[in-house]
Structure formats: C-alpha cells, structure tokens
Scaffold this motif. Structure first.
Motif, PDB file in Angstrom:
ATOM      1  N   HIS A   1       1.023  -1.156   0.010  1.00 23.45           N
ATOM      2  CA  HIS A   1      -0.023  -0.069  -0.049  1.00 23.45           C
ATOM      3  C   HIS A   1       0.947   1.316  -0.035  1.00 23.45           C
ATOM      4  O   HIS A   1       0.655   2.290  -0.906  1.00 23.45           O
ATOM      5  CB  HIS A   1      -1.047   0.056   1.042  1.00 23.45           C
ATOM      6  N   GLU A   2       1.942   1.280   0.876  1.00 18.34           N
ATOM      7  CA  GLU A   2       2.730   2.316   0.929  1.00 18.34           C
ATOM      8  C   GLU A   2       3.501   2.384  -0.445  1.00 18.34           C
ATOM      9  O   GLU A   2       3.644   3.823  -0.920  1.00 18.34           O
ATOM     10  CB  GLU A   2       3.727   2.178   2.143  1.00 18.34           C
ATOM     11  N   SER A   3       3.771   1.657  -1.099  1.00 18.57           N
ATOM     12  CA  SER A   3       4.686   1.694  -2.336  1.00 18.57           C
ATOM     13  C   SER A   3       3.925   2.209  -3.344  1.00 18.57           C
ATOM     14  O   SER A   3       4.237   3.179  -4.154  1.00 18.57           O
ATOM     15  CB  SER A   3       5.137   0.299  -2.952  1.00 18.57           C
TER      16      SER A   3
ATOM     17  N   TYR B   1      -2.025  -4.341  -5.486  1.00 16.11           N
ATOM     18  CA  TYR B   1      -1.623  -3.173  -5.377  1.00 16.11           C
ATOM     19  C   TYR B   1      -0.256  -3.019  -6.240  1.00 16.11           C
ATOM     20  O   TYR B   1      -0.091  -2.007  -6.960  1.00 16.11           O
ATOM     21  CB  TYR B   1      -0.971  -3.156  -3.909  1.00 16.11           C
ATOM     22  N   GLN B   2       0.438  -4.184  -6.566  1.00 18.65           N
ATOM     23  CA  GLN B   2       1.435  -4.141  -7.703  1.00 18.65           C
ATOM     24  C   GLN B   2       1.005  -3.592  -9.017  1.00 18.65           C
ATOM     25  O   GLN B   2       1.610  -2.571  -9.751  1.00 18.65           O
ATOM     26  CB  GLN B   2       1.994  -5.436  -7.869  1.00 18.65           C
ATOM     27  N   LEU B   3      -0.188  -4.375  -9.539  1.00 17.88           N
ATOM     28  CA  LEU B   3      -0.641  -3.831 -10.926  1.00 17.88           C
ATOM     29  C   LEU B   3      -1.270  -2.412 -10.902  1.00 17.88           C
ATOM     30  O   LEU B   3      -0.980  -1.794 -11.674  1.00 17.88           O
ATOM     31  CB  LEU B   3      -2.026  -4.826 -10.920  1.00 17.88           C
ATOM     32  N   ASN B   4      -1.808  -1.796  -9.694  1.00 26.73           N
ATOM     33  CA  ASN B   4      -2.137  -0.582  -9.710  1.00 26.73           C
ATOM     34  C   ASN B   4      -0.934   0.182  -9.556  1.00 26.73           C
ATOM     35  O   ASN B   4      -1.026   1.626 -10.205  1.00 26.73           O
ATOM     36  CB  ASN B   4      -3.040  -0.359  -8.484  1.00 26.73           C
ATOM     37  N   THR B   5      -0.179  -0.041  -9.034  1.00 27.66           N
ATOM     38  CA  THR B   5       1.092   0.769  -8.851  1.00 27.66           C
ATOM     39  C   THR B   5       1.954   0.949 -10.292  1.00 27.66           C
ATOM     40  O   THR B   5       2.198   1.967 -10.760  1.00 27.66           O
ATOM     41  CB  THR B   5       2.149   0.196  -7.849  1.00 27.66           C
TER      42      THR B   5
END
Length: 216
Positions: A17-19, A198-202
């Motif tokens: 989340h922080e990333s 989260y990774q995909l959204n980042t």
C-alpha cells in the motif's frame, strides 16, 4: 487476543500500500506539478479499471460469498464519465485509451471473477483506498484545479454511502466474516492477491508518470 482478518490483511499488505502511495505520479499530482490533461490520463485509466470491476460486481451480485461485497452505491462509472467530460469535453470517449498496465489490471480483474476471495481482494484494494486516502486526494485536486461537485473529482464522492467511517467499519466486519470462513491456505492466497492488486495498480501509476514526463 486473536487478530481479525481485516487487520491481518491490512498489516500483511501495508508495505505494498505504501509503495503505491509513494509512486512519483501521485506525488507530482498532489504537488500541483501536473497539467489537467495529465490528471485526465489517470481518470481515463480509472474508467477502464472500474468498468471492469463494476462489471464483475454486477455479475456476482447474487453470489452467496462475493455478493456480500457488492454495493451498487460504490459503482464509479457514472462519476468517472462526468469527470472525463469535465476534463476532456463531450468527445472524451475518442480521446482515451487503456495503457498496457491498465489492460493487464483489467485482465486480472476479469480472471478472478470466478474466485470470490480474488474478486474481494481487488474490490478491497481499490475501494477502501478510495474511501480513505482518496478523500485527501479529492480535496487537494479541488484546490489545484478548482473542481466542484458535478464533474472533475466526482469519482471520489460517495454521498450515497452516508457516513464513510461507518461504511468502512461494516466493510471490515464483512472481511472478518469472510476470513472466518476461509481456510489458512485460502486466506494466504487472498493476501497474495491483494499484494498483486497493489502491484498492478502501482504499475498503472508508473505508466502515467512516464506519460507525464514525456508530455513535459
């Protein structure tokens, strides 16, 4: 004292989340360094992602497990259409395309449509963020671009939910109930899917940062 599943989920994925929150695009957006067009690119990518997510929600509305997380009040497509019309004008549909990373995210959302916990993982990742940090983003965007209710930042407005804290408490309660019904292996699988979400959204935000730099 036993830790609730919602808290376990939050703790296990907090670094992810922080990333996502520290992505350069969001930092530049919140600092007022991006043009309205650059902001519109994010709205466009949200449109494609939420069209997929809300579509899966509608398909799963009667599912005994996934249906517990289907809230028509959350559907974002109409709000995003108003925002896109505000940023790009009436011809917005011809001006937007999904990025490669958005297409990957959409594909994954559609892939987990037959896995209730997987669907909830993506629903949780997006909507709990929109109802929390997304409210700060809305207030900053209103200051930067001068948007008002009716288009521009309607994506972040959830008036139909009433009290956002109360809704989030209910949502986490449903997560806890879901976790109670899952075995440990399935709980860990769901946690892994939240991390992937989260990774995909980042990665979507990373593509937006490249576009903004290219435009500059």
């Amino acid at each position: 004292m036993t830790t609730s599943f919602s808290e376990t989920l939050r703790t296990a994925t907090w670094a992810d989340h922080e990333s996502a929150e520290s992505e350069g695009y969001l930092s530049a957006l919140m600092a007022g360094r991006l043009s309205e067009h650059d902001y519109g690119e994010m709205v466009a990518q949200h449109y494609f992602a939420y069209t997929a997510l809300d579509g899966v929600s509608r398909a799963l509305a009667d599912h005994p497990v996934a249906g517990r997380f289907v809230f028509p009040e959350l559907y974002r497509e109409p709000a995003l259409e108003r925002d896109l019309a505000t940023v790009y004008g009436s011809g917005w549909r011809e001006r937007i395309t999904p990025s490669k990373s958005t297409r990957t995210l959409v594909a994954r959302i559609q892939q987990v449509a037959d896995w209730p916990a997987g669907y909830v993982a993506h629903h949780y990742t997006r909507y709990l963020g929109d109802l929390s940090g997304g409210q700060f983003i809305r207030m900053e965007l209103q200051k930067i671009y001068g948007y008002a209710k009716g288009g521009g930042v309607d994506f972040y407005l959830f008036d139909e939910l009433g009290s956002l804290p109360r809704f989030k408490t209910e949502y986490r309660s449903r997560l806890d109930e879901l976790g109670t019904g899952l075995g440990e292996r399935e709980r860990q699988r769901m946690i892994g899917e939240v991390k992937l979400a989260y990774q995909l959204n980042t990665e979507v935000l990373g593509d937006l940062a490249h576009l903004a730099r290219a435009a500059a």
